[in-house]
Design an enzyme around this catalytic site. Structure first.
Site, PDB file in Angstrom:
ATOM      1  N   ILE A 140      -4.853  -2.537  -2.560  1.00 10.61           N
ATOM      2  CA  ILE A 140      -6.111  -3.461  -2.386  1.00 10.61           C
ATOM      3  C   ILE A 140      -6.148  -4.769  -3.217  1.00 10.61           C
ATOM      4  O   ILE A 140      -6.305  -4.467  -4.441  1.00 10.61           O
ATOM      5  CB  ILE A 140      -7.538  -2.593  -2.371  1.00 10.61           C
ATOM      6  CG1 ILE A 140      -7.360  -1.340  -1.575  1.00 10.61           C
ATOM      7  CG2 ILE A 140      -8.690  -3.309  -2.009  1.00 10.61           C
ATOM      8  CD1 ILE A 140      -8.829  -0.233  -1.863  1.00 10.61           C
ATOM      9  N   GLU A 141      -5.578  -5.606  -2.225  1.00  2.80           N
ATOM     10  CA  GLU A 141      -5.468  -6.938  -3.247  1.00  2.80           C
ATOM     11  C   GLU A 141      -6.680  -7.548  -3.332  1.00  2.80           C
ATOM     12  O   GLU A 141      -7.683  -7.203  -2.834  1.00  2.80           O
ATOM     13  CB  GLU A 141      -4.262  -7.784  -2.528  1.00  2.80           C
ATOM     14  CG  GLU A 141      -2.788  -6.986  -2.769  1.00  2.80           C
ATOM     15  CD  GLU A 141      -1.617  -7.358  -2.523  1.00  2.80           C
ATOM     16  OE1 GLU A 141      -1.931  -8.688  -1.631  1.00  2.80           O
ATOM     17  OE2 GLU A 141      -0.734  -6.961  -2.480  1.00  2.80           O
ATOM     18  N   CYS A 194      -3.355  -1.013  -7.068  1.00  2.00           N
ATOM     19  CA  CYS A 194      -2.225  -0.184  -6.683  1.00  2.00           C
ATOM     20  C   CYS A 194      -2.419   1.047  -5.758  1.00  2.00           C
ATOM     21  O   CYS A 194      -3.550   1.235  -5.799  1.00  2.00           O
ATOM     22  CB  CYS A 194      -1.305   0.186  -7.729  1.00  2.00           C
ATOM     23  SG  CYS A 194      -0.449  -1.081  -8.336  1.00  2.00           S
ATOM     24  N   GLU A 247      -1.506   3.926  -6.000  1.00  2.00           N
ATOM     25  CA  GLU A 247      -1.444   4.956  -6.873  1.00  2.00           C
ATOM     26  C   GLU A 247      -2.687   4.945  -7.570  1.00  2.00           C
ATOM     27  O   GLU A 247      -3.364   6.205  -7.634  1.00  2.00           O
ATOM     28  CB  GLU A 247      -0.488   5.154  -8.044  1.00  2.00           C
ATOM     29  CG  GLU A 247       0.876   4.915  -7.198  1.00  2.00           C
ATOM     30  CD  GLU A 247       1.722   3.791  -7.012  1.00  2.00           C
ATOM     31  OE1 GLU A 247       0.833   2.788  -6.763  1.00  2.00           O
ATOM     32  OE2 GLU A 247       2.759   3.636  -7.076  1.00  2.00           O
ATOM     33  N   CYS A 283       4.449   1.152 -10.578  1.00  3.58           N
ATOM     34  CA  CYS A 283       4.509   0.100 -11.551  1.00  3.58           C
ATOM     35  C   CYS A 283       4.290   0.590 -13.008  1.00  3.58           C
ATOM     36  O   CYS A 283       3.846   1.891 -13.099  1.00  3.58           O
ATOM     37  CB  CYS A 283       3.670  -1.053 -11.361  1.00  3.58           C
ATOM     38  SG  CYS A 283       1.892  -0.659 -11.676  1.00  3.58           S
TER      39      CYS A 283
HETATM   40  N1  THU Z   1       2.070  -1.846  -5.395  1.00  2.00           N
HETATM   41  C1  THU Z   1       1.597  -0.667  -5.379  1.00  2.00           C
HETATM   42  O1  THU Z   1       0.476  -0.359  -4.759  1.00  2.00           O
HETATM   43  N2  THU Z   1       2.407   0.544  -5.803  1.00  2.00           N
HETATM   44  C2  THU Z   1       3.533   0.480  -6.409  1.00  2.00           C
HETATM   45  O2  THU Z   1       4.102   1.379  -6.613  1.00  2.00           O
HETATM   46  C3  THU Z   1       4.177  -0.759  -6.378  1.00  2.00           C
HETATM   47  C4  THU Z   1       3.328  -2.189  -6.110  1.00  2.00           C
HETATM   48  C5  THU Z   1       1.377  -2.858  -4.691  1.00  2.00           C
HETATM   49  C6  THU Z   1       0.594  -4.001  -5.892  1.00  2.00           C
HETATM   50  C7  THU Z   1       0.456  -5.100  -5.068  1.00  2.00           C
HETATM   51  O3  THU Z   1      -0.445  -5.092  -3.999  1.00  2.00           O
HETATM   52  C8  THU Z   1       1.770  -5.071  -4.189  1.00  2.00           C
HETATM   53  O4  THU Z   1       2.233  -3.737  -4.084  1.00  2.00           O
HETATM   54  C9  THU Z   1       2.799  -6.164  -4.595  1.00  2.00           C
HETATM   55  O5  THU Z   1       3.223  -5.722  -5.701  1.00  2.00           O
END
Ligand code: THU
Length: 136
Positions: free
Chosen positions: A47-48, A57, A59, A90
């Site tokens: 969710i950005e 993220c 996770e 990440c």
């Molecule tokens: N992102 C995740 O949600 N999980 C990961 O394991 C890698 C990256 C998301 C963060 C961001 O919203 C987008 O992917 C690009 O980095």
């Protein structure tokens, strides 16, 4: 190698919630599904936010769902994302997983057009710091 039924269920849960990801800035949609100690699957998506650092993220969202749903420990976690390269958690999420998982818990990182990568938490986060380091 064929997926086990557990991994198939985790993959399907991660993919179902990945379709709901809110990622208008990166357009990189991620899903995560946790098998918890209560036998249930908890899922989350990324969710950005227009203020970029405030994004979540997948996770982190899945861990929130687990805690809210009563799960206490992560016994397996599956992450799905676009492309062929495995979408590995990440650094921050490796530490978030560390809070709720043993070091031998397997993390399956899957770029949906490629082959899943299976690693343990210990492999992704060597020499890590965890709750047991703090005084009771
Ligand atoms: N992102 C995740 O949600 N999980 C990961 O394991 C890698 C990256 C998301 C963060 C961001 O919203 C987008 O992917 C690009 O980095």
């Amino acid at each position: 190698m064929a997926k086990t039924s557990t991994d198939q269920a985790l993959f399907e849960a991660a993919e179902a919630i990945r379709a709901k990801a809110y990622a208008p800035y990166s357009r990189f949609h991620v899903g995560a599904a946790i098998l918890a100690d209560d036998g249930k699957i908890y899922a989350g998506c990324n969710i950005e936010n227009a203020a970029y650092p405030q994004g979540n993220c997948a996770e982190a969202s899945a861990i929130s769902a687990m805690v809210a749903g009563g799960g206490k420990r992560i016994t397996r976690i599956y992450v799905t994302g676009p492309g062929a390269a495995p979408v590995t958690p990440c650094g921050g999420c490796r530490q978030r997983i560390r809070e709720f998982a043993d070091l031998d818990v397997e993390i399956i990182s899957h770029g949906v057009d490629g082959t899943p990568l299976v690693t343990t938490l210990a492999q992704l986060l060597p020499h890590s710091f965890g709750p047991e380091f703090l005084p009771k």
